[in-house]
Design a protein around this motif. Structure first.
Motif, PDB file in Angstrom:
ATOM      1  N   MET A   1     -27.182  15.506 -19.305  1.00  0.00           N
ATOM      2  CA  MET A   1     -25.798  14.885 -18.964  1.00  0.00           C
ATOM      3  C   MET A   1     -25.071  14.410 -20.082  1.00  0.00           C
ATOM      4  SD  MET A   1     -25.516  11.235 -16.783  1.00  0.00           S
ATOM      5  CE  MET A   1     -25.316  10.267 -18.011  1.00  0.00           C
ATOM      6  N   LYS A   2     -23.811  14.932 -20.185  1.00  0.00           N
ATOM      7  CA  LYS A   2     -23.021  14.956 -21.351  1.00  0.00           C
ATOM      8  C   LYS A   2     -21.530  14.128 -20.520  1.00  0.00           C
ATOM      9  CE  LYS A   2     -20.545  17.018 -25.062  1.00  0.00           C
ATOM     10  NZ  LYS A   2     -20.224  18.434 -25.752  1.00  0.00           N
ATOM     11  N   PRO A   3     -21.533  12.956 -20.964  1.00  0.00           N
ATOM     12  CA  PRO A   3     -20.192  12.351 -20.266  1.00  0.00           C
ATOM     13  C   PRO A   3     -19.018  12.987 -20.817  1.00  0.00           C
ATOM     14  CG  PRO A   3     -21.428  10.782 -21.627  1.00  0.00           C
ATOM     15  CD  PRO A   3     -22.164  11.878 -21.654  1.00  0.00           C
ATOM     16  N   TYR A   4     -17.953  12.855 -20.253  1.00  0.00           N
ATOM     17  CA  TYR A   4     -16.547  13.424 -20.714  1.00  0.00           C
ATOM     18  C   TYR A   4     -16.806  14.825 -21.500  1.00  0.00           C
ATOM     19  CZ  TYR A   4     -16.098   8.314 -20.668  1.00  0.00           C
ATOM     20  OH  TYR A   4     -16.113   7.109 -19.941  1.00  0.00           O
ATOM     21  N   LYS A   5     -17.423  15.614 -20.760  1.00  0.00           N
ATOM     22  CA  LYS A   5     -17.533  16.882 -21.358  1.00  0.00           C
ATOM     23  C   LYS A   5     -16.590  17.965 -21.494  1.00  0.00           C
ATOM     24  CE  LYS A   5     -19.130  19.121 -17.081  1.00  0.00           C
ATOM     25  NZ  LYS A   5     -20.075  19.751 -16.405  1.00  0.00           N
ATOM     26  N   ASN A   6     -15.512  17.568 -20.945  1.00  0.00           N
ATOM     27  CA  ASN A   6     -14.337  18.237 -20.923  1.00  0.00           C
ATOM     28  C   ASN A   6     -13.199  17.865 -21.974  1.00  0.00           C
ATOM     29  OD1 ASN A   6     -14.842  20.003 -18.869  1.00  0.00           O
ATOM     30  ND2 ASN A   6     -14.233  18.828 -17.045  1.00  0.00           N
ATOM     31  N   LEU A   7     -13.581  16.422 -22.435  1.00  0.00           N
ATOM     32  CA  LEU A   7     -12.618  15.932 -23.531  1.00  0.00           C
ATOM     33  C   LEU A   7     -13.016  16.387 -24.928  1.00  0.00           C
ATOM     34  CD1 LEU A   7     -10.502  13.587 -23.750  1.00  0.00           C
ATOM     35  CD2 LEU A   7     -12.256  11.943 -23.774  1.00  0.00           C
ATOM     36  N   SER A   8     -12.086  16.903 -25.578  1.00  0.00           N
ATOM     37  CA  SER A   8     -12.091  16.981 -27.080  1.00  0.00           C
ATOM     38  C   SER A   8     -11.229  16.635 -28.013  1.00  0.00           C
ATOM     39  CB  SER A   8     -12.153  18.506 -27.283  1.00  0.00           C
ATOM     40  OG  SER A   8     -10.970  19.286 -26.947  1.00  0.00           O
ATOM     41  N   SER A   9     -11.502  16.293 -29.073  1.00  0.00           N
ATOM     42  CA  SER A   9     -10.480  15.833 -30.156  1.00  0.00           C
ATOM     43  C   SER A   9     -10.578  16.393 -31.438  1.00  0.00           C
ATOM     44  CB  SER A   9     -10.500  14.172 -29.876  1.00  0.00           C
ATOM     45  OG  SER A   9      -9.585  13.602 -31.139  1.00  0.00           O
ATOM     46  N   LYS A  10      -9.576  16.421 -32.025  1.00  0.00           N
ATOM     47  CA  LYS A  10      -9.757  16.872 -33.276  1.00  0.00           C
ATOM     48  C   LYS A  10      -9.734  15.844 -34.446  1.00  0.00           C
ATOM     49  CE  LYS A  10      -7.125  19.914 -36.623  1.00  0.00           C
ATOM     50  NZ  LYS A  10      -5.948  20.906 -36.990  1.00  0.00           N
ATOM     51  N   ASN A  11      -8.950  14.824 -34.220  1.00  0.00           N
ATOM     52  CA  ASN A  11      -8.854  13.799 -35.046  1.00  0.00           C
ATOM     53  C   ASN A  11      -9.681  12.597 -34.745  1.00  0.00           C
ATOM     54  OD1 ASN A  11      -6.788  14.891 -36.397  1.00  0.00           O
ATOM     55  ND2 ASN A  11      -5.215  14.062 -34.799  1.00  0.00           N
ATOM     56  N   LEU A  12     -10.220  12.439 -33.660  1.00  0.00           N
ATOM     57  CA  LEU A  12     -10.937  11.406 -33.202  1.00  0.00           C
ATOM     58  C   LEU A  12     -12.316  11.746 -32.665  1.00  0.00           C
ATOM     59  CD1 LEU A  12      -8.527   9.166 -31.259  1.00  0.00           C
ATOM     60  CD2 LEU A  12      -9.244   8.919 -33.760  1.00  0.00           C
ATOM     61  N   SER A  13     -13.159  12.884 -33.157  1.00  0.00           N
ATOM     62  CA  SER A  13     -14.144  13.188 -33.036  1.00  0.00           C
ATOM     63  C   SER A  13     -15.383  12.413 -32.893  1.00  0.00           C
ATOM     64  CB  SER A  13     -14.494  14.437 -33.539  1.00  0.00           C
ATOM     65  OG  SER A  13     -14.503  14.383 -35.137  1.00  0.00           O
ATOM     66  N   LEU A  14     -15.422  11.517 -34.055  1.00  0.00           N
ATOM     67  CA  LEU A  14     -16.559  10.409 -34.149  1.00  0.00           C
ATOM     68  C   LEU A  14     -16.655   9.451 -33.207  1.00  0.00           C
ATOM     69  CD1 LEU A  14     -18.807   9.384 -35.967  1.00  0.00           C
ATOM     70  CD2 LEU A  14     -17.190   8.120 -37.408  1.00  0.00           C
ATOM     71  N   LEU A  15     -15.095   8.917 -32.858  1.00  0.00           N
ATOM     72  CA  LEU A  15     -14.853   7.883 -31.820  1.00  0.00           C
ATOM     73  C   LEU A  15     -15.328   8.632 -30.596  1.00  0.00           C
ATOM     74  CD1 LEU A  15     -14.062   5.098 -30.970  1.00  0.00           C
ATOM     75  CD2 LEU A  15     -11.503   6.053 -30.811  1.00  0.00           C
ATOM     76  N   LEU A  16     -15.048  10.018 -30.246  1.00  0.00           N
ATOM     77  CA  LEU A  16     -15.470  10.546 -28.808  1.00  0.00           C
ATOM     78  C   LEU A  16     -17.125  10.539 -28.883  1.00  0.00           C
ATOM     79  CD1 LEU A  16     -14.895  11.822 -26.549  1.00  0.00           C
ATOM     80  CD2 LEU A  16     -14.763  13.948 -27.600  1.00  0.00           C
ATOM     81  N   LEU A  17     -17.847  10.727 -29.907  1.00  0.00           N
ATOM     82  CA  LEU A  17     -19.135  10.581 -29.884  1.00  0.00           C
ATOM     83  C   LEU A  17     -19.693   9.344 -29.833  1.00  0.00           C
ATOM     84  CD1 LEU A  17     -21.971  12.229 -30.565  1.00  0.00           C
ATOM     85  CD2 LEU A  17     -21.641  11.168 -32.922  1.00  0.00           C
ATOM     86  N   ILE A  18     -19.253   8.262 -30.367  1.00  0.00           N
ATOM     87  CA  ILE A  18     -19.678   6.794 -30.036  1.00  0.00           C
ATOM     88  C   ILE A  18     -19.184   6.607 -28.469  1.00  0.00           C
ATOM     89  CG2 ILE A  18     -19.010   4.576 -30.663  1.00  0.00           C
ATOM     90  CD1 ILE A  18     -18.398   5.616 -33.671  1.00  0.00           C
ATOM     91  N   THR A  19     -18.293   6.893 -28.150  1.00  0.00           N
ATOM     92  CA  THR A  19     -18.003   6.798 -26.645  1.00  0.00           C
ATOM     93  C   THR A  19     -19.015   7.282 -25.781  1.00  0.00           C
ATOM     94  OG1 THR A  19     -15.620   6.698 -27.043  1.00  0.00           O
ATOM     95  CG2 THR A  19     -16.400   6.982 -24.850  1.00  0.00           C
ATOM     96  N   ARG A  20     -19.219   8.621 -26.019  1.00  0.00           N
ATOM     97  CA  ARG A  20     -20.098   9.448 -25.200  1.00  0.00           C
ATOM     98  C   ARG A  20     -21.523   8.551 -25.308  1.00  0.00           C
ATOM     99  NH1 ARG A  20     -18.488  15.507 -26.877  1.00  0.00           N
ATOM    100  NH2 ARG A  20     -17.079  15.727 -25.152  1.00  0.00           N
ATOM    101  N   LEU A  21     -21.879   8.131 -26.488  1.00  0.00           N
ATOM    102  CA  LEU A  21     -23.322   7.657 -26.489  1.00  0.00           C
ATOM    103  C   LEU A  21     -23.425   6.081 -26.025  1.00  0.00           C
ATOM    104  CD1 LEU A  21     -24.040   8.131 -30.283  1.00  0.00           C
ATOM    105  CD2 LEU A  21     -25.135   9.204 -28.485  1.00  0.00           C
TER     106      LEU A  21
END
Length: 95
Positions: A1-21
């Motif tokens: 299960m990967k939340p927000y799997k359709n979401l990607s970001s070039k500048n905020l990839s670390l924040l996206l990883l933290i959000t998923r976790l």
């Protein structure tokens, strides 16, 4: 299960990883809290059951709050990514 799997970001990839976790941890805490709350009805009475139900009731609102906030952060990331793509398209149309 990967939340927000359709979401990607070039500048905020670390924040996206933290959000998923945090989303995965919040969902796990909600599931455990719900299981703990409903398990008290099937167990014999005792100190452990009362303590588990209090902990499960205490964890549920904070887990829901973390889940709500991670959704807000995900929407900010999506907004930033769409704004970045529109800006790049606009800049490339000027040249």
């Amino acid at each position: 299960m990967k939340p927000y799997k359709n979401l990607s970001s070039k500048n905020l990839s670390l924040l996206l990883l933290i959000t998923r976790l945090t989303t995965v941890m919040a969902i796990a805490a909600i599931v455990l809290s719900t299981i703990g709350f409903f398990s008290q009805f099937f167990m014999q009475t005792g100190f452990g059951v009362n303590q588990w139900s209090v902990i499960s009731i205490a964890i549920l609102p904070s887990s829901l709050t973390v889940l709500f906030c991670s959704g807000i952060v995900a929407s900010i990331i999506a907004f930033e990514e769409s704004y970045r793509k529109k800006s790049e398209a606009y800049i490339s149309s000027l040249n």
